[in-house]
Scaffold this motif. Structure first.
Motif, PDB file in Angstrom:
ATOM      1  N   ASP A  97      19.858-153.693  31.618  1.00  0.00           N
ATOM      2  CA  ASP A  97      21.272-153.572  31.288  1.00  0.00           C
ATOM      3  C   ASP A  97      21.833-154.975  31.068  1.00  0.00           C
ATOM      4  OD1 ASP A  97      23.974-153.130  31.129  1.00  0.00           O
ATOM      5  OD2 ASP A  97      24.168-152.082  33.038  1.00  0.00           O
ATOM      6  N   ASP A  99      24.735-156.012  30.877  1.00  0.00           N
ATOM      7  CA  ASP A  99      25.930-156.318  31.659  1.00  0.00           C
ATOM      8  C   ASP A  99      25.621-157.062  32.949  1.00  0.00           C
ATOM      9  OD1 ASP A  99      27.459-155.077  29.746  1.00  0.00           O
ATOM     10  OD2 ASP A  99      27.620-153.172  30.833  1.00  0.00           O
ATOM     11  N   GLU A 124      18.568-154.365  20.053  1.00  0.00           N
ATOM     12  CA  GLU A 124      19.842-153.799  20.491  1.00  0.00           C
ATOM     13  C   GLU A 124      20.366-154.514  21.730  1.00  0.00           C
ATOM     14  OE1 GLU A 124      18.731-149.756  21.045  1.00  0.00           O
ATOM     15  OE2 GLU A 124      18.646-149.309  18.890  1.00  0.00           O
ATOM     16  N   LYS A 128      24.016-156.741  22.374  1.00  0.00           N
ATOM     17  CA  LYS A 128      24.914-156.616  23.530  1.00  0.00           C
ATOM     18  C   LYS A 128      25.146-157.964  24.197  1.00  0.00           C
ATOM     19  CE  LYS A 128      23.610-151.823  24.422  1.00  0.00           C
ATOM     20  NZ  LYS A 128      22.896-150.880  25.318  1.00  0.00           N
ATOM     21  N   ASP A 131      27.381-160.142  21.721  1.00  0.00           N
ATOM     22  CA  ASP A 131      28.740-159.616  21.604  1.00  0.00           C
ATOM     23  C   ASP A 131      29.547-159.794  22.890  1.00  0.00           C
ATOM     24  OD1 ASP A 131      28.297-158.942  19.006  1.00  0.00           O
ATOM     25  OD2 ASP A 131      28.206-156.773  19.323  1.00  0.00           O
ATOM     26  N   ALA A 132      28.845-159.943  24.013  1.00  0.00           N
ATOM     27  CA  ALA A 132      29.512-160.183  25.294  1.00  0.00           C
ATOM     28  C   ALA A 132      29.691-161.677  25.566  1.00  0.00           C
ATOM     29  CB  ALA A 132      28.714-159.537  26.427  1.00  0.00           C
TER      30      ALA A 132
END
Length: 232
Positions: A97, A99, A124, A128, A131-132
């Motif tokens: 993940d 995040d 992918e 993420k 973009d974060a």
């Protein structure tokens, strides 16, 4: 504490253009020097591989002649041996993940040319991360792992970014350019990367926004140190 995803290839070969399997894996210096720098900086490191497979070292990267002599080769072997318990139980890269991490770092070797370069799941994940506003970094052949990073419209995530990687000249000098199914520098240029490089085998790091890339094995430590400095 900065949390870093150490995304390591799990490929043990690179399929050449005649279909033969060239034994490979990760390159010792690229894994060791970067990992040590991040450990010394106090980073919390999670090692993950495609499928959670145990990664293998490219035996060629442990030769004295590519490590400045036997002492350097022995140092590489010892570091890898000490790290082996963690390498023997990697996380599954496809389950990661974004995040929960601040940085993703990919060491090279020809292995990423075989697996990460065609992993849409990893692509992918990189979308993420970027973009974060998180750091995406790769050294030597590992920028091959940037290739599958595409947006929903099919555009390449790093189109127009300044970057570097192992060069066509270096691949030629290493004796594999004529056997390669594709050359990394060429592919990065074709996808829209603004490629630059230093003299063959010289340390060289390129930073563009949150993308950090290094040219070759000698760039591993400087690349890690640049990330650490910029995030401190």
């Amino acid at each position: 504490m900065t949390k870093l995803l150490f995304a390591v290839t799990s490929a043990d070969h690179w399929t050449l253009n005649d279909g033969t399997a060239h034994p490979t894996g990760y390159w010792a210096e690229e894994l060791v020097e970067s990992h040590k720098a991040f450990v010394d900086a106090g980073y919390d490191i999670v090692i993950a591989t495609p499928g959670g497979k145990v990664p293998v070292v490219d035996e060629g990267s442990l030769a004295p002649e590519v490590n400045g002599g036997q002492e350097g080769a022995d140092r590489m072997r010892k570091y890898i041996a000490d790290l082996q318990p963690a390498l023997n139980s990697p996380h599954i890269l496809e389950d990661i993940d974004a995040d929960t991490f601040d940085v993703v770092f990919v060491p090279g070797g020809h292995g990423p040319m075989e697996d990460l370069a065609v992993s849409t799941t990893f692509g992918e994940l990189l979308v993420k991360f970027l973009d974060a506003g998180k750091v995406v970094s790769a050294v030597c052949h590992a920028p091959a792992a940037l290739l599958p990073a595409r947006r929903s419209d099919g555009s390449w995530l790093f189109d127009g970014y300044n970057l570097t990687s192992f060069t066509n000249e270096e691949e030629t000098q290493a004796g594999l350019a004529d056997k390669a199914p594709w050359l990394l520098e060429t592919k990065l240029r074709e996808q829209g990367g603004k490629f630059s490089n230093a003299e063959a085998w010289s340390p060289y790091v390129v930073v563009d926004r949150k993308l950090y890339t290094g040219q070759n094995p000698a760039s591993s430590k400087p690349l890690a140190e640049r990330i650490i400095a910029d995030l401190s």
